[in-house]
Design an enzyme around this catalytic site. Structure first.
Site: not given
Ligand code: ACO
Length: 305
Positions: A115, A232, A262
């Site tokens: 990520c 993020h 996500n």
């Protein structure tokens, strides 16, 4: 600390057409809309049916190139961050070179920092760009391909999408901080995403605050002076905790995780593109981009849009 930075010339994003809501998950695992929203802030996410990591990357890259308004032949560097490419080789970046009709004498490679992949890729682009060069930096994921749809503790969190930026070298501020701490206990993708949620939550909040503080310390400004934070998009509570610890209003943290969940390496460029299109990030704004994820990795960048 560097003597040159980057100018963002254009951004783009793409997401699958298919929307999966929290109620859809309540039909396949023991969960509820209320649980998911209260623990994560996520309301829906896009799940690929026809789309692939490559097709999403291409769509986002086309849009970024259109918005940049430059001759694609100026692109001298292509970096694609992903952990869900359809195949090991050729790299997604090689397909981008071919399918976008880019020139052949360029440097093109994929980058895996989970990520944090887009943050690592943008730092890498800034370090590698020639004075006259232009880079295409993409984050693209179909996390649905590594999601165990019978595991309620992970399946509700993730989604598919892509974001892209076109950048050139420019005399603008650019400061960055990164960390790596080898750890496959808290978060790993073997066949499926495996995660110790509470451990990652603690790591994420701590890493976000530390990396943000480290870059603003390099700039010599205070966190309160930063106009926007684009982080993020994992969990609203992580961002709310970080905003509180950093003592900045949560409104300065752009969020679109409610609609996308996500999306790993895609989440920051996808959010960046939406922030620009909705005019929540405007020319002249200072912005901190920050990510955290598997590795464990974390990183932040301070730049001016
Ligand atoms: N629906 C209903 N109940 C659930 C669900 C669900 N979808 N998932 C877990 N639960 C249950 C658990 O089984 C547990 O039940 P128990 O007490 O009977 O054992 C209870 O809810 C609490 O579980 P926790 O895991 O402690 O819940 P928590 O409040 O920590 O929330 C969450 C879980 C949302 C995963 C949180 O820990 C989190 O967000 N962690 C960070 C994850 C993250 O951000 N990852 C991304 C970063 S890295 C990357 O992007 C790849």
């Amino acid at each position: 600390m560097t003597d040159f930075g980057i100018r963002i010339l254009g951004t783009g994003s793409a997401a699958p057409a298919n929307i999966m809501t929290n109620d859809d998950f309540a039909h396949i695992v023991d969960t509820s809309d209320e649980w998911i929203i209260s623990r994560t802030g996520i309301r829906s996410r896009r799940i690929a049916t026809e789309e692939t990591t490559l097709s999403l990357a291409l769509d986002a890259a086309h849009m970024a190139l259109d918005n940049a308004g430059i001759d694609p032949q100026r692109i001298s560097l292509v970096i694609c961050a992903s952990i869900t490419a359809e195949q090991m080789t050729p790299a997604l970046s090689c397909y981008l070179q071919r399918d976008l009709g880019l020139r052949e004498d360029l440097l093109a490679f994929d980058l895996n920092a989970a990520c944090s992949g887009f943050i690592y890729s943008l730092i890498t682009a800034q370090r590698l760009l020639d004075p006259d060069g232009v880079a295409l930096v993409v984050g693209s994921e179909t996390l649905s391909s590594v999601t165990d749809f019978t595991d309620r503790s992970t399946c509700v969190l993730f989604g598919d999408g892509a974001g892209a930026v076109v950048v050139e070298r420019a005399p603008l501020p650019f400061f960055w901080a990164t960390t790596v701490c080898g750890d496959d206990e808290s978060l790993a993708v073997r066949k499926y995403i495996e995660m110790d949620g509470p451990a990652v939550f603690r790591f994420a909040t701590d890493a976000l605050c530390k990396r943000v503080q480290e870059v603003v310390d390099q700039v010599g400004c205070s966190v309160e002076e930063v106009d926007r934070f684009i982080c993020h998009q994992a969990n609203e509570r992580i961002l709310a905790n970080a905003a509180k610890q950093l003592n900045v209003p949560l409104e300065r943290f752009f969020m679109n995780l409610a609609d996308f969940g996500n999306t790993s390496a895609a989440s920051i460029p996808l959010a960046l593109d939406e922030a620009i299109r909705s005019k929540q990030l405007e020319r002249g704004h200072s912005v901190v981009l920050a990510g955290f994820g598997g590795g464990l990795t974390s990183g932040a960048i301070y730049l001016e849009y």
